[in-house]
Design a protein around this motif. Structure first.
Motif, PDB file in Angstrom:
ATOM      1  N   ASN A  55     -14.861 -11.040  22.210  1.00 31.15           N
ATOM      2  CA  ASN A  55     -15.195 -12.253  21.483  1.00 31.15           C
ATOM      3  C   ASN A  55     -16.429 -12.882  22.127  1.00 31.15           C
ATOM      4  OD1 ASN A  55     -15.199 -14.522  19.890  1.00 31.15           O
ATOM      5  ND2 ASN A  55     -13.418 -15.451  20.855  1.00 31.15           N
ATOM      6  N   MET A  57     -18.888 -15.685  22.454  1.00 29.64           N
ATOM      7  CA  MET A  57     -18.775 -17.111  22.168  1.00 29.64           C
ATOM      8  C   MET A  57     -20.088 -17.857  22.368  1.00 29.64           C
ATOM      9  SD  MET A  57     -15.147 -17.339  24.093  1.00 29.64           S
ATOM     10  CE  MET A  57     -14.458 -18.831  23.418  1.00 29.64           C
ATOM     11  N   ALA A  58     -20.976 -17.306  23.174  1.00 30.03           N
ATOM     12  CA  ALA A  58     -22.260 -17.946  23.440  1.00 30.03           C
ATOM     13  C   ALA A  58     -23.248 -16.863  23.848  1.00 30.03           C
ATOM     14  CB  ALA A  58     -22.129 -18.988  24.556  1.00 30.03           C
ATOM     15  N   GLU A  85     -13.376 -12.749  31.610  1.00 31.21           N
ATOM     16  CA  GLU A  85     -14.210 -13.798  31.045  1.00 31.21           C
ATOM     17  C   GLU A  85     -15.565 -13.718  31.721  1.00 31.21           C
ATOM     18  OE1 GLU A  85     -14.697 -18.668  30.891  1.00 31.21           O
ATOM     19  OE2 GLU A  85     -12.821 -17.814  31.631  1.00 31.21           O
ATOM     20  N   ARG A  87     -19.074 -15.937  32.045  1.00 37.74           N
ATOM     21  CA  ARG A  87     -19.578 -17.285  31.770  1.00 37.74           C
ATOM     22  C   ARG A  87     -20.951 -17.472  32.407  1.00 37.74           C
ATOM     23  NH1 ARG A  87     -15.610 -20.791  35.804  1.00 37.74           N
ATOM     24  NH2 ARG A  87     -16.649 -20.180  37.732  1.00 37.74           N
ATOM     25  N   GLU A  93     -20.361 -22.328  30.596  1.00 36.16           N
ATOM     26  CA  GLU A  93     -20.062 -21.998  29.206  1.00 36.16           C
ATOM     27  C   GLU A  93     -19.611 -20.545  29.128  1.00 36.16           C
ATOM     28  OE1 GLU A  93     -22.174 -22.602  24.885  1.00 36.16           O
ATOM     29  OE2 GLU A  93     -23.474 -22.126  26.572  1.00 36.16           O
ATOM     30  N   THR A  94     -18.508 -20.296  28.434  1.00 38.88           N
ATOM     31  CA  THR A  94     -18.000 -18.937  28.266  1.00 38.88           C
ATOM     32  C   THR A  94     -18.903 -18.168  27.319  1.00 38.88           C
ATOM     33  OG1 THR A  94     -15.721 -19.639  28.668  1.00 38.88           O
ATOM     34  CG2 THR A  94     -16.034 -17.551  27.492  1.00 38.88           C
ATOM     35  N   ILE A  96     -18.363 -14.542  26.826  1.00 35.84           N
ATOM     36  CA  ILE A  96     -17.525 -13.521  26.195  1.00 35.84           C
ATOM     37  C   ILE A  96     -16.156 -13.508  26.852  1.00 35.84           C
ATOM     38  CG2 ILE A  96     -18.314 -11.687  27.731  1.00 35.84           C
ATOM     39  CD1 ILE A  96     -18.132  -9.712  25.450  1.00 35.84           C
ATOM     40  N   THR A  97     -15.147 -13.159  26.081  1.00 38.48           N
ATOM     41  CA  THR A  97     -13.819 -12.895  26.633  1.00 38.48           C
ATOM     42  C   THR A  97     -13.356 -11.532  26.139  1.00 38.48           C
ATOM     43  OG1 THR A  97     -12.701 -14.008  24.789  1.00 38.48           O
ATOM     44  CG2 THR A  97     -13.133 -15.324  26.771  1.00 38.48           C
TER      45      THR A  97
END
Length: 129
Positions: A55, A57-58, A85, A87, A93-94, A96-97
């Motif tokens: 995922n 995310m940023a 994770e 960051r 800031e995350t 990807i996970t």
């Protein structure tokens, strides 16, 4: 979650959009998962069996420093399941996970081998023994 590794995003890590190439980030995650597993299971012969959906995310851009965190979800007979994770080190800031990464312990013939581990161990605790 403990963040063990930092990577500096350099020009060669970027995609045509000028952001961190996902394939590069996944290679960093796979390497970190292998190193983490080698240390936990005390065996250099480990392989990645499975990586769940990822995922994003940023984004990360050139000059960012990213931190890769790994955490044990469970110990199997010959495997270890991790989550990850990544960051941004400065903003936290995350990026990807990855919920599940399954690493398998192998014997000298490349076959799954029971590892006998049941809990996370840290180097400092092994040195105290």
């Amino acid at each position: 979650m403990r963040f063990h590794t930092r990577k500096w995003v350099k020009p060669e890590d970027l995609n045509p959009n000028g952001t961190l190439f996902g394939g590069q980030l996944l290679a960093w995650i796979d390497e970190e998962a292998a190193l983490y597993t080698i240390i936990q299971l005390e065996n250099n012969r480990v392989v990645t069996k499975y990586m769940s959906e990822i995922n994003f995310m940023a984004k990360a851009v050139e000059g960012d420093i990213v931190e890769i965190g790994m955490e044990v979800q469970k110990f199997g007979r010959s495997s270890i399941t991790l989550n990850c994770e990544v960051r941004n080190m400065r903003t936290r800031e995350t990026i990807i996970t990855v919920e599940n990464i399954i690493m398998v312990n192998l014997d000298e013939n490349g076959l799954p081998k029971a590892h006998g581990k049941t809990k996370t161990e840290f180097i400092k605790d092994r040195l105290a023994e």
